[in-house]
Design a protein around this motif. Structure first.
Motif, PDB file in Angstrom:
ATOM      1  N   SER A 109     -13.190  -4.701  -5.016  1.00 38.77           N
ATOM      2  CA  SER A 109     -14.553  -4.273  -5.325  1.00 38.77           C
ATOM      3  C   SER A 109     -15.240  -5.424  -6.047  1.00 38.77           C
ATOM      4  CB  SER A 109     -14.557  -3.002  -6.183  1.00 38.77           C
ATOM      5  OG  SER A 109     -13.992  -3.245  -7.450  1.00 38.77           O
ATOM      6  N   PHE A 110     -16.550  -5.331  -6.163  1.00 37.75           N
ATOM      7  CA  PHE A 110     -17.319  -6.360  -6.851  1.00 37.75           C
ATOM      8  C   PHE A 110     -17.804  -5.803  -8.172  1.00 37.75           C
ATOM      9  CE2 PHE A 110     -17.548  -7.744  -2.482  1.00 37.75           C
ATOM     10  CZ  PHE A 110     -17.409  -9.115  -2.585  1.00 37.75           C
ATOM     11  N   GLU A 111     -17.423  -6.458  -9.259  1.00 39.53           N
ATOM     12  CA  GLU A 111     -17.867  -6.051 -10.587  1.00 39.53           C
ATOM     13  C   GLU A 111     -19.215  -6.691 -10.873  1.00 39.53           C
ATOM     14  OE1 GLU A 111     -16.573  -6.351 -15.282  1.00 39.53           O
ATOM     15  OE2 GLU A 111     -15.137  -6.935 -13.736  1.00 39.53           O
ATOM     16  N   VAL A 112     -20.163  -5.877 -11.299  1.00 43.99           N
ATOM     17  CA  VAL A 112     -21.492  -6.375 -11.635  1.00 43.99           C
ATOM     18  C   VAL A 112     -21.427  -6.969 -13.039  1.00 43.99           C
ATOM     19  CG1 VAL A 112     -23.911  -5.782 -11.991  1.00 43.99           C
ATOM     20  CG2 VAL A 112     -22.610  -4.679 -10.152  1.00 43.99           C
ATOM     21  N   LEU A 113     -21.629  -8.278 -13.115  1.00 49.79           N
ATOM     22  CA  LEU A 113     -21.600  -8.973 -14.401  1.00 49.79           C
ATOM     23  C   LEU A 113     -22.945  -8.902 -15.106  1.00 49.79           C
ATOM     24  CD1 LEU A 113     -19.658 -12.125 -13.188  1.00 49.79           C
ATOM     25  CD2 LEU A 113     -18.734 -10.123 -14.385  1.00 49.79           C
ATOM     26  N   ALA A 114     -24.017  -8.942 -14.326  1.00 52.16           N
ATOM     27  CA  ALA A 114     -25.374  -8.880 -14.890  1.00 52.16           C
ATOM     28  C   ALA A 114     -26.319  -8.321 -13.844  1.00 52.16           C
ATOM     29  CB  ALA A 114     -25.839 -10.265 -15.330  1.00 52.16           C
ATOM     30  N   ARG A 115     -27.354  -7.644 -14.321  1.00 54.75           N
ATOM     31  CA  ARG A 115     -28.404  -7.111 -13.451  1.00 54.75           C
ATOM     32  C   ARG A 115     -29.740  -7.570 -14.014  1.00 54.75           C
ATOM     33  NH1 ARG A 115     -29.597  -1.809 -10.477  1.00 54.75           N
ATOM     34  NH2 ARG A 115     -31.868  -1.863 -10.421  1.00 54.75           N
ATOM     35  N   CYS A 126     -28.484 -16.022 -12.002  1.00 51.27           N
ATOM     36  CA  CYS A 126     -27.021 -15.945 -11.994  1.00 51.27           C
ATOM     37  C   CYS A 126     -26.329 -17.236 -12.422  1.00 51.27           C
ATOM     38  CB  CYS A 126     -26.521 -15.538 -10.608  1.00 51.27           C
ATOM     39  SG  CYS A 126     -26.965 -13.850 -10.141  1.00 51.27           S
ATOM     40  N   LYS A 127     -27.045 -18.333 -12.432  1.00 48.90           N
ATOM     41  CA  LYS A 127     -26.386 -19.628 -12.669  1.00 48.90           C
ATOM     42  C   LYS A 127     -25.665 -19.705 -14.014  1.00 48.90           C
ATOM     43  CE  LYS A 127     -30.338 -22.084 -14.558  1.00 48.90           C
ATOM     44  NZ  LYS A 127     -31.224 -23.208 -14.446  1.00 48.90           N
ATOM     45  N   ASP A 128     -26.136 -19.009 -15.026  1.00 51.89           N
ATOM     46  CA  ASP A 128     -25.526 -19.077 -16.354  1.00 51.89           C
ATOM     47  C   ASP A 128     -24.654 -17.860 -16.673  1.00 51.89           C
ATOM     48  OD1 ASP A 128     -26.704 -21.552 -16.928  1.00 51.89           O
ATOM     49  OD2 ASP A 128     -28.559 -20.585 -17.590  1.00 51.89           O
TER      50      ASP A 128
END
Length: 154
Positions: A109-115, A126-128
């Motif tokens: 699955s894909f964990e959402v790191l930031a929205r 997303c770069k940082d």
């Protein structure tokens, strides 16, 4: 019997103005209807408005196959429009026509790191983000509904 020619009766000027107003109103109604169809037609999240992609640091093949052992989460909505950082998603569609669904976090699955809401600029957002591998963005006709997800594969 043969007298002077009788001039034709004067034209009624009111008819021209009335016809012009009717034509103008008809054009406005048609244009307004067309604008409503365009505005409301594509904003329901159809697959053509969302595009997945992977970053350069992701899988060298550039392909992500998030389908697998993950099952839908027992939440009231599994629609990715409502996903938050820390939750996981899987792609039940394809890379060209993604259908992300919220699931319990598991392998593949894909964990959402930031929205990030109100944008589709995944490169800048997303770069940082630490651990970022993949991104997904939703481009709505209504910009406040746009969002970017920065994710990593589990």
């Amino acid at each position: 019997m043969w007298g002077q020619p009788v001039p034709p009766p004067p034209r009624k000027k009111g008819n021209r103005a009335l016809i012009f107003v009717i034509v103008a109103l008809a054009l406005l109604v048609v244009a307004g209807g067309a604008a409503a169809v365009i505005k409301l037609g594509g904003s329901d999240g159809d697959p053509g408005t969302a595009l997945p992609s992977s970053s350069a640091s992701a899988d060298p093949s550039g392909q992500a196959d998030p389908s697998g052992d993950a099952s839908p989460a027992p939440e009231s909505s599994t629609d990715a429009r409502f996903v938050k950082a820390g939750q996981c998603v899987v792609n039940e569609g394809s890379n060209d026509a993604p259908e992300l669904k919220i699931v319990d976090c598991r392998a593949k699955s894909f964990e959402v790191l930031a929205r990030f809401d109100g944008t589709i600029d995944y490169e800048a957002k997303c770069k940082d983000v630490k651990g970022y591998q993949f991104h997904y963005f939703f481009d709505s006709e209504l910009n406040p509904l746009d969002f970017v997800l920065c994710m990593k594969q589990r």
